[in-house]
Design a protein around this motif. Structure first.
Motif, PDB file in Angstrom:
ATOM      1  N   ASN A  78       0.827  -1.199   0.000  1.00  0.00           N
ATOM      2  CA  ASN A  78       0.000   0.000   0.000  1.00  0.00           C
ATOM      3  C   ASN A  78       0.863   1.251   0.000  1.00  0.00           C
ATOM      4  OD1 ASN A  78      -1.994  -2.012   0.553  1.00  0.00           O
ATOM      5  ND2 ASN A  78      -3.287  -0.390   1.387  1.00  0.00           N
ATOM      6  N   VAL A  79       0.381   2.255  -0.715  1.00  0.00           N
ATOM      7  CA  VAL A  79       1.080   3.539  -0.828  1.00  0.00           C
ATOM      8  C   VAL A  79       0.114   4.667  -0.474  1.00  0.00           C
ATOM      9  CG1 VAL A  79       2.772   2.692  -2.507  1.00  0.00           C
ATOM     10  CG2 VAL A  79       0.597   3.638  -3.314  1.00  0.00           C
ATOM     11  N   ALA A  80       0.650   5.873  -0.336  1.00  0.00           N
ATOM     12  CA  ALA A  80      -0.136   6.995   0.173  1.00  0.00           C
ATOM     13  C   ALA A  80      -0.934   7.740  -0.896  1.00  0.00           C
ATOM     14  CB  ALA A  80       0.783   7.972   0.909  1.00  0.00           C
ATOM     15  N   THR A  81      -0.600   7.563  -2.179  1.00  0.00           N
ATOM     16  CA  THR A  81      -1.287   8.319  -3.234  1.00  0.00           C
ATOM     17  C   THR A  81      -1.519   7.461  -4.477  1.00  0.00           C
ATOM     18  OG1 THR A  81       0.728   9.095  -4.337  1.00  0.00           O
ATOM     19  CG2 THR A  81      -0.101  10.453  -2.497  1.00  0.00           C
ATOM     20  N   GLU A 107     -14.303  -0.302  -7.115  1.00  0.00           N
ATOM     21  CA  GLU A 107     -15.659  -0.087  -6.626  1.00  0.00           C
ATOM     22  C   GLU A 107     -15.685   0.324  -5.156  1.00  0.00           C
ATOM     23  OE1 GLU A 107     -19.132  -3.197  -6.212  1.00  0.00           O
ATOM     24  OE2 GLU A 107     -18.553  -2.946  -8.318  1.00  0.00           O
ATOM     25  N   TRP A 108     -14.726  -0.167  -4.380  1.00  0.00           N
ATOM     26  CA  TRP A 108     -14.696   0.111  -2.951  1.00  0.00           C
ATOM     27  C   TRP A 108     -14.027   1.445  -2.610  1.00  0.00           C
ATOM     28  CZ3 TRP A 108      -9.576   0.278  -1.702  1.00  0.00           C
ATOM     29  CH2 TRP A 108      -8.699  -0.478  -2.485  1.00  0.00           C
ATOM     30  N   TRP A 127      -3.633   2.103  -3.393  1.00  0.00           N
ATOM     31  CA  TRP A 127      -3.956   3.288  -2.598  1.00  0.00           C
ATOM     32  C   TRP A 127      -5.346   3.019  -2.051  1.00  0.00           C
ATOM     33  CZ3 TRP A 127      -7.980   6.882  -3.543  1.00  0.00           C
ATOM     34  CH2 TRP A 127      -8.038   7.915  -2.598  1.00  0.00           C
ATOM     35  N   ASN A 128      -5.469   2.954  -0.729  1.00  0.00           N
ATOM     36  CA  ASN A 128      -6.730   2.672  -0.073  1.00  0.00           C
ATOM     37  C   ASN A 128      -7.008   3.822   0.885  1.00  0.00           C
ATOM     38  OD1 ASN A 128      -8.745   1.843   1.705  1.00  0.00           O
ATOM     39  ND2 ASN A 128      -8.063  -0.281   1.744  1.00  0.00           N
ATOM     40  N   PRO A 129      -8.005   4.675   0.561  1.00  0.00           N
ATOM     41  CA  PRO A 129      -8.259   5.853   1.395  1.00  0.00           C
ATOM     42  C   PRO A 129      -8.960   5.546   2.715  1.00  0.00           C
ATOM     43  CG  PRO A 129      -9.895   5.710  -0.341  1.00  0.00           C
ATOM     44  CD  PRO A 129      -8.911   4.590  -0.587  1.00  0.00           C
ATOM     45  N   GLY A 130      -9.416   4.320   2.904  1.00  0.00           N
ATOM     46  CA  GLY A 130     -10.148   3.970   4.125  1.00  0.00           C
ATOM     47  C   GLY A 130      -9.229   3.786   5.324  1.00  0.00           C
ATOM     48  N   PRO A 131      -9.816   3.647   6.493  1.00  0.00           N
ATOM     49  CA  PRO A 131      -9.030   3.509   7.729  1.00  0.00           C
ATOM     50  C   PRO A 131      -8.074   2.307   7.715  1.00  0.00           C
ATOM     51  CG  PRO A 131     -11.351   3.862   8.240  1.00  0.00           C
ATOM     52  CD  PRO A 131     -11.256   3.701   6.754  1.00  0.00           C
TER      53      PRO A 131
END
Length: 138
Positions: A78-81, A107-108, A127-131
């Motif tokens: 995972n990365v930040a952007t 979709e998520w 990149w996953n913007p969720g918690p």
């Protein structure tokens, strides 16, 4: 038993090709490198990616099941952007990753793409913007 993961161990057909990909191509640093046996790379504060030659793996763990299709596992980075997703996929492509699947909006709500290492193990670059996505970033 503590709730944690210490090692991810993968059996690889050609340890030299694997070393070339991860160390020379992606620029990762070997923590332990025993030619023709094992390559270990510390990938987190307390997590090691252990890449064993198939013969050594089978000698310790047991026979490997072989067949068509993909191994039913993915590894994720995972990365930040969103931009970092594209940059990592390009680095993997330059290192010889095959295949490389371009990133897409999911979709998520995230943005992810995939590449295959020399043994076909799939890496998801996300990149996953969720918690939960933010919790795994350094």
């Amino acid at each position: 038993m503590d709730q944690r993961l210490s090692f991810v161990t993968l059996a690889v057909r050609d340890l030299t090709a694997t070393r070339r990909f991860y160390v020379d191509g992606l620029g990762w640093t070997a923590a332990l490198d025993v030619p023709d046996e094992v390559l270990m790379i510390q990938v987190g504060e307390h997590v090691v990616l252990s890449l064993w030659s198939e013969a050594g793996f089978e000698g310790e763990v047991g026979p490997i099941r072989r067949g068509a299709g993909l191994a039913p596992v993915t590894l994720a980075h995972n990365v930040a952007t969103r931009e970092e997703v594209d940059a990592v996929l390009e680095t993997a492509r330059a290192a010889g990753a095959d295949p490389v699947h371009a990133a897409a909006e999911r979709e998520w709500g995230g943005y992810t793409g995939y590449f295959g290492d020399p043994d076909g193990f799939r890496w998801e670059i996300a990149w996953n913007p969720g918690p939960i996505g933010q919790a795994v970033l350094p």
